[in-house]
Design an enzyme around this catalytic site. Structure first.
Site, mmCIF file in Angstrom:
data_model
loop_
_atom_site.group_PDB
_atom_site.id
_atom_site.type_symbol
_atom_site.label_atom_id
_atom_site.label_comp_id
_atom_site.label_asym_id
_atom_site.label_seq_id
_atom_site.Cartn_x
_atom_site.Cartn_y
_atom_site.Cartn_z
ATOM 1 C CB SER A 177 -8.316 0.781 5.525
ATOM 2 O OG SER A 177 -9.028 1.987 5.542
ATOM 3 C CE LYS B 271 -4.011 1.949 2.512
ATOM 4 N NZ LYS B 271 -4.869 1.806 3.706
ATOM 5 C CB SER C 183 -8.194 3.535 2.573
ATOM 6 O OG SER C 183 -7.320 2.967 3.535
#
Lengths: 422, 494
Positions: free
Chosen positions: A127, A28, A103
């Site tokens: 997330s 990420k 996210s």
């Protein structure tokens, strides 16, 4: 194909051998990678190249993993759909026309699309679990303190953890084994006694286990989601699980409390992005407060500005007690509620998300609906607990995830329960 | 009657201090970067003290240890548990745009420090003392903070451990603050947690208000309602003891003048201009600051109560001064001089352990400190040469050289030219002439000066001085005049 999954594609080879040799990992883009830009999905950090590796990245490299790129995400982790990214949305690889969740949408999509064997995400209020559920993969949100946050660009530092996403719970647990463990660079990490590797818990042996279903996390969920969830519970019963209803009264306040705390912390964590060293720093008139304001106005997207403003407000004199302090009280209550529930059950289960993946563009204009979609995931962060999301089936061709929540530092139990659905 | 309308009444000055001291630790408070000052900007930095995204603070326990020492020295309460908060404000020297500091659970609360002003002892209350990180430093190029062409940021200082010590409003005269700061610095240096020679190691904010004297209680205390109703100014940018006194004298005069003229004192922040010895208003209308304090979740609460018992502190200056008077029979003045710094006191005790305590006191307090003071030097400047000073005392104690030569030739030569005492003694031939040589010179002088001998025998005592001079001449001045005098009389009176 899959051009929207990575913000930066870059191959970083790890050590020659190790448990993750021959494994590709997507990371990420809020996890610092030395020499590879780390944008957090923000214009503000579009050119930011960290001079150091996050602890988890060092551990990946030492374990022989090959990093294949930095994945798309909601700006600074603020979103449930990956649509607030300054680099554009990511389409759900298994549900075209829909969001991948957020996210950590890019990380889940990378695994679902086969762009990487496994991935790292971060989970502040769901997330990891939300995109895992929406993309039909497994994801683990570890107990606060199990994985080092050193190098994770903070959104809400009292709530978030880095964790793995993988096609199966077993593979996710194996990745957790690599990244977990105390870190002298993160004073909040703990060294819980671990009798066996996490991956050993992914044996699917749930016979005799008691699973509690919090009624508050089921009521009001989408019907198709509920049907899939009930089918998965039947599957577990067939494997020897006893399913009981439990009540977590406090979770009614969890979403509000979560957003007050997360936004308050965000307002402070993101203060450093003022145009001096990040973002556009030139060409503005005025004193430096005005210049900072201009740089932030230009560098941040709408959702980030909304949360920073609300967080600043919640911490302000005169409002601090009404909002921030109240939210902390609610957080303590949520923790206590979970503790009490675990006196009677081994693990708690609920749909990971109360809704199936939204259509692209559907929720951006309605932040409140987006916030409410986090109702089942945020209580876990407030209580610092470990949770696993595992694919439970589909509704109308859209993936549905099931969430298992275990007592603090008892990742093994959540992993074991979830692996029964692998 | 409010303070503002106290046009003709007697006014009492009320002063409180906030003192920031850099704690001397090897590394910064939240990372491993060295704290040693360096001229090369931005070289002692890392992701943590630069506030890079993702970096996390880890508490340096040495800073807490230093803070606990300070707490013990000022007799403060040290809580079971201490924790950190974030103080949020935007400023270009602040890497994260928040400062990690302490808020509701400081490491030290409710202490006191005894000072001496004009021979009178007074106790100053210390409300709290807490730990925090120093920001970086700014260099304004082509102007000042308001009109510079551009500003450079140096993060070397960022993360240096600071202790903020907040006093109660217990000062009534500007000169008391100077005594307090001197005493505080002395104590901190004794504890080994502070280096006064480091630039910027001491920074002071002072607040001053005037209240009607008839509102002051008999015991000297002043009610909070009285204090609250008086407008107060906060003076920033004070960096020395003398600066504090000067700034507050100016501020006291300015406020008294305003009140005499029937004008209100504005509650505001003022900047001390050291060059002019004056204070100037910093901002005309400053909105009230809201630092939005909240807990720093990256640093778990720290259990400190047991540290209080485990950490020991050295004997402090007041106790040591008293002990020097008792143990070595020194005067208050000598004992004060000898305990002015820990290094001087340690050196004195070292010398006194081997030689006569009075001789040691004379040589350390008067001769050494006197000569150093004359040269604008401190003991720290001759740190590596204290063994040589001790050797000099040894020469004097053994009567190998005269006290006069020891001071005027040897000590001064040591300080001015950097030579070793034995080298100077040999080079200048200062070794005392031995007894035989003196005896021979005495015999010679008597034989060569029959007139003077006759005068002496006729009762002219002054003649002896002439003969002493003759002997001294023959021995090149190395004989002791008193001894020569005795030997002459003995020879003549036989």
């Amino acid at each position: 194909m899959s051009d929207d999954i990575f913000i930066t594609r870059e191959t970083v080879e790890g050590a020659d051998d190790g448990p993750l040799a021959d494994t590709t990992v997507a990371v990420k883009d809020n996890i610092s990678t030395e020499g590879v830009r780390t944008t957090c999905g923000s214009e503000m950090l579009a050119d930011y190249v960290p001079p150091y590796d996050a602890t988890v990245v060092s551990r990946l490299k030492e374990a022989g993993a090959t990093i294949v790129g930095k994945t798309n995400m909601d700006e600074f982790g603020m979103g449930t759909t990956t649509e607030t990214s300054a680099f554009g949305a990511t389409e759900n690889p298994v549900a075209p026309g829909h969001v991948p969740g957020g996210s950590s949408g890019g990380s889940a999509a990378a695994v679902a699309a086969g762009e990487a064997d496994v991935a790292l995400g971060s989970d502040t209020g769901g997330s990891i679990r939300c995109p895992a559920a929406f993309c039909g993969v497994a994801g683990i949100k570890p107990t606060y303190g199990v994985v080092s946050r050193y190098g994770l660009v903070a959104y809400a530092n009292s709530l978030e953890q880095i964790g793995p996403l993988a096609p199966t719970v077993e593979e996710a647990a194996a990745l957790l084994d690599v990244i977990a463990g105390p870190d002298p660079k993160d004073a909040t990490t703990r060294d819980p006694e671990r009798s066996a590797p996490y991956v050993d818990a992914a044996d699917g042996d749930v016979d005799g286990m008691t699973v509690g279903v919090p009624t508050e996390l089921v009521d009001g969920a989408d019907e198709g989601v509920l049907e899939t969830f009930e089918d998965a519970l039947d599957d577990l019963r067939a494997q020897g699980v006893e399913v009981v209803d439990v009540s977590l009264e406090s979770v009614e306040y969890a979403v509000q409390a979560y957003y007050v705390i997360a936004m308050s912390e965000a307002s402070s964590n993101l203060a450093r992005f003022d145009g001096v060293r990040y973002g556009n720093s030139g060409g503005y008139d005025g004193n430096w407060n005005e210049v900072f304001g201009e740089a932030r106005e230009e560098g941040f997207g709408a959702e980030v500005k909304r949360r920073v403003l609300l967080g600043t407000y919640a911490l302000s004199a005169g409002y601090h007690d009404k909002y921030y302090k109240q939210a902390q009280n609610a957080r303590a209550w949520v923790k206590q509620d979970f503790d009490e529930a675990f006196a009677d059950v081994d693990v708690l289960a609920s749909p990971t998300m109360p809704v199936p993946p939204m259509a692209l563009g559907e929720s951006l204009s309605d932040p409140l609906t987006m916030y409410l979609a986090d109702a089942n995931t945020v209580p876990v962060n407030l209580a610092d607990l470990p949770a696993v999301s595992v694919p439970a089936g589909e509704t109308d061709g859209l993936p549905v995830g099931m969430q298992f929540v275990a007592p603090a530092f008892d990742e093994a139990t959540a992993i074991r329960a979830a692996s029964a659905l692998d | 009657m409010s303070a503002q309308s106290a046009k003709n009444a007697d006014l009492t000055t009320v002063i409180g201090l906030e003192v920031h001291v850099q704690l001397e630790t090897d590394t910064k408070i939240f990372c491993g970067c060295p704290t040693e000052p360096t001229d090369e900007p931005n070289t002692q930095t890392c992701p943590v003290c630069l506030g890079l995204p993702g970096a996390l603070p880890v508490l340096n326990e040495a800073a807490v240890e230093a803070a606990v020492k300070v707490g013990k020295a000022i007799d403060a309460d040290i809580p079971e548990e201490t924790r950190f908060h974030r103080k949020n404000y935007f400023y270009p020297d602040l890497p994260k745009n928040f400062q990690i500091t302490q808020y509701d659970e400081p490491v030290c609360a409710d202490g006191e420090l005894e000072i001496s002003v004009g021979g009178e002892r007074r106790t100053v209350g210390i409300r709290r003392a807490h730990l925090e990180e120093d920001p970086g430093s700014l260099q304004h190029v082509g102007g000042n903070i308001d009109n510079a062409d551009y500003t450079l940021v140096n993060y070397n200082r960022a993360g240096t451990p600071l202790m903020e010590i907040v006093t109660k409003p217990d000062f009534r005269e500007p000169e008391e603050t100077r005594a307090f700061l001197e005493k505080l610095e002395e104590v901190l240096e004794y504890l080994g947690v502070f280096d006064a020679s480091r630039d910027g190691s001491l920074r002071i904010d002072a607040n001053l208000s005037l209240v009607p004297s008839d509102e002051v209680d008999d015991d000297g205390s002043i009610g909070t309602d009285v204090l609250d109703s008086a407008n107060r100014t906060e003076v920033k940018n004070i960096s020395s003891h003398k600066g504090a006194e000067t700034a507050l004298q100016y501020e006291e005069g300015r406020q008294k003048d305003l009140m005499r003229r029937g004008k209100a004192v504005e509650q505001e922040t003022r900047h001390f201009n050291e060059t002019h010895g004056s204070t100037v208003s910093m901002r005309s209308k400053e909105e009230e600051k809201d630092y939005r304090y909240f807990e720093e979740a990256d640093l778990p609460p720290l259990q400190v109560s047991h540290w209080k018992d485990e950490i020991s502190i050295p004997e402090l200056p007041d106790a040591r001064r008293e002990r020097f008077q008792d143990e070595y029979g020194l005067s208050d003045e000598a004992a004060s001089k000898l305990t002015s710094t820990k290094q001087v006191a340690d050196f004195y005790e070292d010398v006194a352990s081997e030689y006569d305590a009075d001789l040691a006191a004379t040589w350390v307090a008067d001769e050494l400190l006197g000569e150093l003071n004359y040269r604008d030097m401190a003991v720290t400047d001759v740190e590596g040469r204290l063994d040589e000073v001790k050797r000099l005392v040894e020469l004097v104690a053994a009567d190998d050289i005269t006290a006069k030569n020891a001071k005027e030739v040897v000590l001064r030569g040591m300080l001015d030219d950097g030579d070793a005492p034995d080298d100077i003694v040999e080079r200048e031939d200062l070794g005392k002439t031995d007894a035989d040589a003196v005896a021979a010179a005495v015999a010679e002088a008597i034989e060569e000066n029959p007139d003077a001998v006759a005068d002496y025998e006729d009762g002219d005592d002054g003649a002896i001085n002439f003969l002493v001079g003759q002997v001294m001449g023959k021995t090149g001045g190395s004989a002791d005049p008193g001894t020569v005098n005795q030997k002459l009389r003995a020879a003549l009176d036989e």
